[in-house]
Design a protein around this motif. Sequence first.
Motif, PDB file in Angstrom:
ATOM      1  N   ALA A   1     -12.662   3.926   6.311  1.00  0.00           N
ATOM      2  CA  ALA A   1     -12.951   4.588   7.569  1.00  0.00           C
ATOM      3  C   ALA A   1     -12.005   5.768   7.800  1.00  0.00           C
ATOM      4  CB  ALA A   1     -12.845   3.592   8.717  1.00  0.00           C
ATOM      5  N   LYS A   2     -12.511   6.785   8.463  1.00  0.00           N
ATOM      6  CA  LYS A   2     -11.732   7.999   8.714  1.00  0.00           C
ATOM      7  C   LYS A   2     -10.450   7.696   9.469  1.00  0.00           C
ATOM      8  CE  LYS A   2     -12.174  12.661  10.632  1.00  0.00           C
ATOM      9  NZ  LYS A   2     -13.099  13.627  11.308  1.00  0.00           N
ATOM     10  N   GLU A   3     -10.511   6.771  10.452  1.00  0.00           N
ATOM     11  CA  GLU A   3      -9.335   6.468  11.261  1.00  0.00           C
ATOM     12  C   GLU A   3      -8.264   5.698  10.479  1.00  0.00           C
ATOM     13  OE1 GLU A   3     -12.616   3.503  12.568  1.00  0.00           O
ATOM     14  OE2 GLU A   3     -12.452   5.579  11.850  1.00  0.00           O
ATOM     15  N   PHE A   4      -8.620   5.184   9.300  1.00  0.00           N
ATOM     16  CA  PHE A   4      -7.664   4.464   8.459  1.00  0.00           C
ATOM     17  C   PHE A   4      -7.076   5.351   7.362  1.00  0.00           C
ATOM     18  CE2 PHE A   4      -9.974   0.120   9.137  1.00  0.00           C
ATOM     19  CZ  PHE A   4      -9.555   0.117  10.463  1.00  0.00           C
ATOM     20  N   HIS A   5      -7.549   6.583   7.255  1.00  0.00           N
ATOM     21  CA  HIS A   5      -7.188   7.428   6.123  1.00  0.00           C
ATOM     22  C   HIS A   5      -5.690   7.723   6.078  1.00  0.00           C
ATOM     23  CE1 HIS A   5      -7.110  11.675   4.262  1.00  0.00           C
ATOM     24  NE2 HIS A   5      -7.024  10.777   3.301  1.00  0.00           N
ATOM     25  N   ASP A   6      -5.107   7.543   4.904  1.00  0.00           N
ATOM     26  CA  ASP A   6      -3.730   7.935   4.650  1.00  0.00           C
ATOM     27  C   ASP A   6      -3.754   9.354   4.093  1.00  0.00           C
ATOM     28  OD1 ASP A   6      -1.192   8.303   3.163  1.00  0.00           O
ATOM     29  OD2 ASP A   6      -0.831   6.234   3.745  1.00  0.00           O
ATOM     30  N   VAL A   7      -3.095  10.277   4.791  1.00  0.00           N
ATOM     31  CA  VAL A   7      -3.211  11.698   4.452  1.00  0.00           C
ATOM     32  C   VAL A   7      -2.581  12.041   3.106  1.00  0.00           C
ATOM     33  CG1 VAL A   7      -3.342  12.426   6.853  1.00  0.00           C
ATOM     34  CG2 VAL A   7      -1.100  12.235   5.754  1.00  0.00           C
ATOM     35  N   ARG A   8      -1.846  11.112   2.500  1.00  0.00           N
ATOM     36  CA  ARG A   8      -1.317  11.352   1.162  1.00  0.00           C
ATOM     37  C   ARG A   8      -2.410  11.298   0.104  1.00  0.00           C
ATOM     38  NH1 ARG A   8       3.146   6.734   1.267  1.00  0.00           N
ATOM     39  NH2 ARG A   8       1.410   5.775   2.435  1.00  0.00           N
ATOM     40  N   THR A   9      -3.577  10.798   0.475  1.00  0.00           N
ATOM     41  CA  THR A   9      -4.699  10.666  -0.451  1.00  0.00           C
ATOM     42  C   THR A   9      -5.828  11.608  -0.042  1.00  0.00           C
ATOM     43  OG1 THR A   9      -5.754   8.903   0.839  1.00  0.00           O
ATOM     44  CG2 THR A   9      -4.109   8.242  -0.806  1.00  0.00           C
ATOM     45  N   TYR A  10      -6.793  11.768  -0.933  1.00  0.00           N
ATOM     46  CA  TYR A  10      -7.930  12.659  -0.681  1.00  0.00           C
ATOM     47  C   TYR A  10      -9.093  11.870  -0.113  1.00  0.00           C
ATOM     48  CZ  TYR A  10     -11.902  15.727  -1.582  1.00  0.00           C
ATOM     49  OH  TYR A  10     -13.024  16.489  -1.449  1.00  0.00           O
TER      50      TYR A  10
ATOM     51  N   LEU B   1       0.822  -1.201   0.000  1.00  0.00           N
ATOM     52  CA  LEU B   1       0.000   0.000   0.000  1.00  0.00           C
ATOM     53  C   LEU B   1       0.860   1.257   0.000  1.00  0.00           C
ATOM     54  CD1 LEU B   1      -2.801   1.285   0.149  1.00  0.00           C
ATOM     55  CD2 LEU B   1      -2.684   1.076   2.647  1.00  0.00           C
ATOM     56  N   ASP B   2       1.914   1.269   0.818  1.00  0.00           N
ATOM     57  CA  ASP B   2       2.807   2.427   0.850  1.00  0.00           C
ATOM     58  C   ASP B   2       3.433   2.686  -0.513  1.00  0.00           C
ATOM     59  OD1 ASP B   2       2.381   3.099   3.480  1.00  0.00           O
ATOM     60  OD2 ASP B   2       4.099   1.984   4.248  1.00  0.00           O
ATOM     61  N   TYR B   3       3.874   1.626  -1.179  1.00  0.00           N
ATOM     62  CA  TYR B   3       4.488   1.785  -2.500  1.00  0.00           C
ATOM     63  C   TYR B   3       3.469   2.300  -3.506  1.00  0.00           C
ATOM     64  CZ  TYR B   3       7.268   0.736  -6.650  1.00  0.00           C
ATOM     65  OH  TYR B   3       7.972   0.844  -7.829  1.00  0.00           O
ATOM     66  N   PHE B   4       2.269   1.732  -3.472  1.00  0.00           N
ATOM     67  CA  PHE B   4       1.231   2.172  -4.398  1.00  0.00           C
ATOM     68  C   PHE B   4       0.921   3.650  -4.193  1.00  0.00           C
ATOM     69  CE2 PHE B   4      -1.071  -2.176  -5.165  1.00  0.00           C
ATOM     70  CZ  PHE B   4       0.055  -2.638  -5.802  1.00  0.00           C
ATOM     71  N   ILE B   5       0.696   4.061  -2.948  1.00  0.00           N
ATOM     72  CA  ILE B   5       0.312   5.453  -2.685  1.00  0.00           C
ATOM     73  C   ILE B   5       1.438   6.409  -3.054  1.00  0.00           C
ATOM     74  CG2 ILE B   5      -0.294   7.117  -0.882  1.00  0.00           C
ATOM     75  CD1 ILE B   5      -1.894   4.917   0.488  1.00  0.00           C
TER      76      ILE B   5
END
Length: 326
Positions: free
Chosen positions: A186-195, A168-172
């Motif tokens: 879910a909001k608590e799982f959100h990666d801030v690099r994405t919208y 996932l890190d590589y993809f993002i």
Amino acid sequence: MTTIITLDGGLGRTITAIPALLKYHKNHLNEEWYIMVPSWDFVFWGFPELQEKSYNPESKGSFEIFYKADKVISPEPYKIPAYYRNEISLCEAFDICINGSSNHDELPEMQLKLSFAEKRKAYEIINQAKSIYNKQKTIVLQPYGSTAILHPSGIFDDSLRSIPKNMLDYFIDNLTKNYNVIFMGAKEFHDVRTYKPDPDPNLREWFAIIDAADYFIGCDSCGQHIRKSFNKKASVVIAGTHRINVTYDGFHIIERDVPFYPDAMRISGFHSHMSSRLNESRIEFTQQEIENAYENIVKNIENIEITKHDNKLINDLKESTKMLYQ
């Protein structure tokens, strides 16, 4: 005679039941019948064959409908032997359970219906992402299944139905260089690099966003079933479940070339747990496997034609991918 078809389980299961329900309607035009489904009755909105027949059992009046039934069908695809032998899909298993049919030639395609308002909302959200990230193409990313949990050391899914962290890190990291990436989860799982849209769209609005996006990347969760319902391309990571059961021909399936040990969901909790232990190697993607998977994602997004085993073309793709990031 009045028949009630009761559905349970998650949103994805409910969506995959639609073809079998449409087939049931076609074969029982003169019969009074209804669908009872907790939480997900909105899935059937827009279908003239299904919308007025579907009820949430927690809504007022639903028991009266159930009480007058002469027959109840409670389909459980996971208990069909051909399903747990990894021979048929969820859609086909529902056809067996609901229609008693082993011939799936007349089974309708996966489908969902959208309203004009839902399509407008999707347009609005995708344009919000474009205004922030200023990329031409937009991807919806659903990395986590419903069994993912937040732990002090990270996000984990013991059912192996989510995208592993290193992948996932590589993809993002790479997707966000060239694409608007909308996070579904879910909001608590959100990666801030994405919208992540705020407020979070309702699920029917997510149907429209997934349909309108240029591409979808996900796991064994509802998003891939939604994307298939609009007959559009996707990349799906599979580990703890079997590709024949839970995903679709025409998708780019990302999985390791290691043995799969069948799960016994809803049959034996102990066996299911033991299978998951044996399947853990299926999410231990090497860096090379992750990079290869990403190259194929880019190929699908950009409609680059390659032959899977043609080394020359694969090398050409690697070079073109590098050029995208220069």
